[in-house]
Design a protein around this motif. Structure first.
Motif, PDB file in Angstrom:
ATOM      1  N   ARG A 124      10.740   3.154  12.035  1.00  0.00           N
ATOM      2  CA  ARG A 124      11.177   4.519  11.706  1.00  0.00           C
ATOM      3  C   ARG A 124      11.712   5.243  12.938  1.00  0.00           C
ATOM      4  O   ARG A 124      12.609   6.072  12.825  1.00  0.00           O
ATOM      5  CB  ARG A 124      10.013   5.317  11.097  1.00  0.00           C
ATOM      6  N   ALA A 125      11.175   4.932  14.106  1.00  0.00           N
ATOM      7  CA  ALA A 125      11.642   5.583  15.332  1.00  0.00           C
ATOM      8  C   ALA A 125      12.961   4.971  15.811  1.00  0.00           C
ATOM      9  O   ALA A 125      13.855   5.692  16.255  1.00  0.00           O
ATOM     10  CB  ALA A 125      10.584   5.454  16.423  1.00  0.00           C
TER      11      ALA A 125
ATOM     12  N   ARG B   2      15.782   4.282   2.999  1.00  0.00           N
ATOM     13  CA  ARG B   2      14.362   4.051   2.738  1.00  0.00           C
ATOM     14  C   ARG B   2      14.145   3.830   1.246  1.00  0.00           C
ATOM     15  O   ARG B   2      13.888   4.780   0.511  1.00  0.00           O
ATOM     16  CB  ARG B   2      13.506   5.227   3.210  1.00  0.00           C
TER      17      ARG B   2
ATOM     18  N   ARG C  73       9.171   4.880   0.083  1.00  0.00           N
ATOM     19  CA  ARG C  73       8.606   5.886   0.987  1.00  0.00           C
ATOM     20  C   ARG C  73       7.098   5.683   1.075  1.00  0.00           C
ATOM     21  O   ARG C  73       6.434   5.536   0.051  1.00  0.00           O
ATOM     22  CB  ARG C  73       8.895   7.285   0.467  1.00  0.00           C
ATOM     23  N   ALA C  74       6.578   5.664   2.288  1.00  0.00           N
ATOM     24  CA  ALA C  74       5.134   5.536   2.487  1.00  0.00           C
ATOM     25  C   ALA C  74       4.473   6.842   2.058  1.00  0.00           C
ATOM     26  O   ALA C  74       4.824   7.919   2.542  1.00  0.00           O
ATOM     27  CB  ALA C  74       4.829   5.243   3.945  1.00  0.00           C
TER      28      ALA C  74
ATOM     29  N   PRO D 258      -0.377   6.291   6.749  1.00  0.00           N
ATOM     30  CA  PRO D 258      -0.181   5.056   7.535  1.00  0.00           C
ATOM     31  C   PRO D 258      -0.915   5.091   8.890  1.00  0.00           C
ATOM     32  O   PRO D 258      -1.429   4.066   9.334  1.00  0.00           O
ATOM     33  CB  PRO D 258       1.331   4.991   7.733  1.00  0.00           C
ATOM     34  N   ALA D 259      -0.974   6.252   9.524  1.00  0.00           N
ATOM     35  CA  ALA D 259      -1.691   6.350  10.802  1.00  0.00           C
ATOM     36  C   ALA D 259      -3.187   6.113  10.598  1.00  0.00           C
ATOM     37  O   ALA D 259      -3.832   5.427  11.412  1.00  0.00           O
ATOM     38  CB  ALA D 259      -1.451   7.715  11.442  1.00  0.00           C
TER      39      ALA D 259
ATOM     40  N   LEU E 199       5.851  -0.242  11.170  1.00  0.00           N
ATOM     41  CA  LEU E 199       6.406   0.822  10.332  1.00  0.00           C
ATOM     42  C   LEU E 199       6.799   2.023  11.188  1.00  0.00           C
ATOM     43  O   LEU E 199       7.907   2.554  11.057  1.00  0.00           O
ATOM     44  CB  LEU E 199       5.381   1.230   9.267  1.00  0.00           C
ATOM     45  N   PHE E 200       5.920   2.423  12.092  1.00  0.00           N
ATOM     46  CA  PHE E 200       6.228   3.546  12.982  1.00  0.00           C
ATOM     47  C   PHE E 200       7.379   3.200  13.922  1.00  0.00           C
ATOM     48  O   PHE E 200       8.257   4.028  14.157  1.00  0.00           O
ATOM     49  CB  PHE E 200       4.984   3.944  13.793  1.00  0.00           C
ATOM     50  N   ARG E 201       7.366   1.987  14.439  1.00  0.00           N
ATOM     51  CA  ARG E 201       8.418   1.555  15.369  1.00  0.00           C
ATOM     52  C   ARG E 201       9.787   1.545  14.684  1.00  0.00           C
ATOM     53  O   ARG E 201      10.765   2.055  15.224  1.00  0.00           O
ATOM     54  CB  ARG E 201       8.071   0.162  15.900  1.00  0.00           C
TER      55      ARG E 201
ATOM     56  N   TRP F 192       3.161  10.043   4.436  1.00  0.00           N
ATOM     57  CA  TRP F 192       3.724   9.790   5.768  1.00  0.00           C
ATOM     58  C   TRP F 192       3.626  11.011   6.635  1.00  0.00           C
ATOM     59  O   TRP F 192       3.905  12.097   6.167  1.00  0.00           O
ATOM     60  CB  TRP F 192       5.187   9.348   5.641  1.00  0.00           C
ATOM     61  N   PRO F 193       3.233  10.945   7.857  1.00  0.00           N
ATOM     62  CA  PRO F 193       2.765   9.812   8.648  1.00  0.00           C
ATOM     63  C   PRO F 193       1.244   9.696   8.690  1.00  0.00           C
ATOM     64  O   PRO F 193       0.706   8.797   9.323  1.00  0.00           O
ATOM     65  CB  PRO F 193       3.330  10.100  10.030  1.00  0.00           C
TER      66      PRO F 193
END
Length: 111
Positions: free
Chosen positions: A46-47, A54, A57-58, A65-66, A42-44, A61-62
Motif C-alpha cells: 500500500r505504501a 484495490r 479492501r481490508a 490489519p495492524a 500489505l502495508f508495504r 484498514w489500517p
C-alpha cells in the motif's frame, strides 16, 4: 513427483523422532511467521503502490490489519520463548528450502 516422495520420507522421519506437540510447533511456528510477513506485505504494498486498483479492501484498514500483525508477532515471540528448540528447528526446516528456491530462480531467469 520426487518432491512428494521426499516430503513423505521427511514426514515419516519426523514422526519417528518427536512428539505430536513438537511437530505441531515446527509447522505452526513457520505458518504464523508467514502470516506476519503477509500482513506486513500489505502495508508495504500500500505504501509502495498507492495508486494501484484495490479489488478487495481490508476491513478496518489500517487498524484491523495492524492488530493482526501485532497478534501474530506476539504469538511468534511467545512460541520462541516457550519452545525455542522447536521454533528454531521450524526455522531450519524453512531455511532448508532456500537452496531449492535459489536454484529455481536461476533456472527461471535463464529462460
Amino acid at each position: 513427483m520426487a518432491a512428494l516422495w521426499l516430503q513423505s520420507a521427511w514426514a515419516a522421519v519426523l514422526t519417528l523422532t518427536g512428539s505430536y506437540t513438537q511437530l505441531f510447533t515446527y509447522v505452526t511456528f513457520g505458518g504464523v511467521l508467514f502470516h506476519v510477513g503477509a500482513g506486513l506485505a500489505l502495508f508495504r504494498l500500500r505504501a509502495v503502490r498507492p495508486g494501484e486498483p484495490r479489488p478487495y479492501r481490508a476491513w478496518g484498514w489500517p487498524v484491523v490489519p495492524a492488530l493482526f500483525v501485532l497478534g501474530m508477532a506476539l504469538l511468534t515471540l511467545n512460541t520462541l520463548q516457550s519452545a525455542p528448540r522447536e521454533s528454531l528447528l521450524g526455522l531450519l526446516a524453512i531455511a532448508a528450502g532456500l537452496p531449492a528456491y535459489a536454484a529455481w530462480r536461476r533456472g527461471a531467469a535463464g529462460r
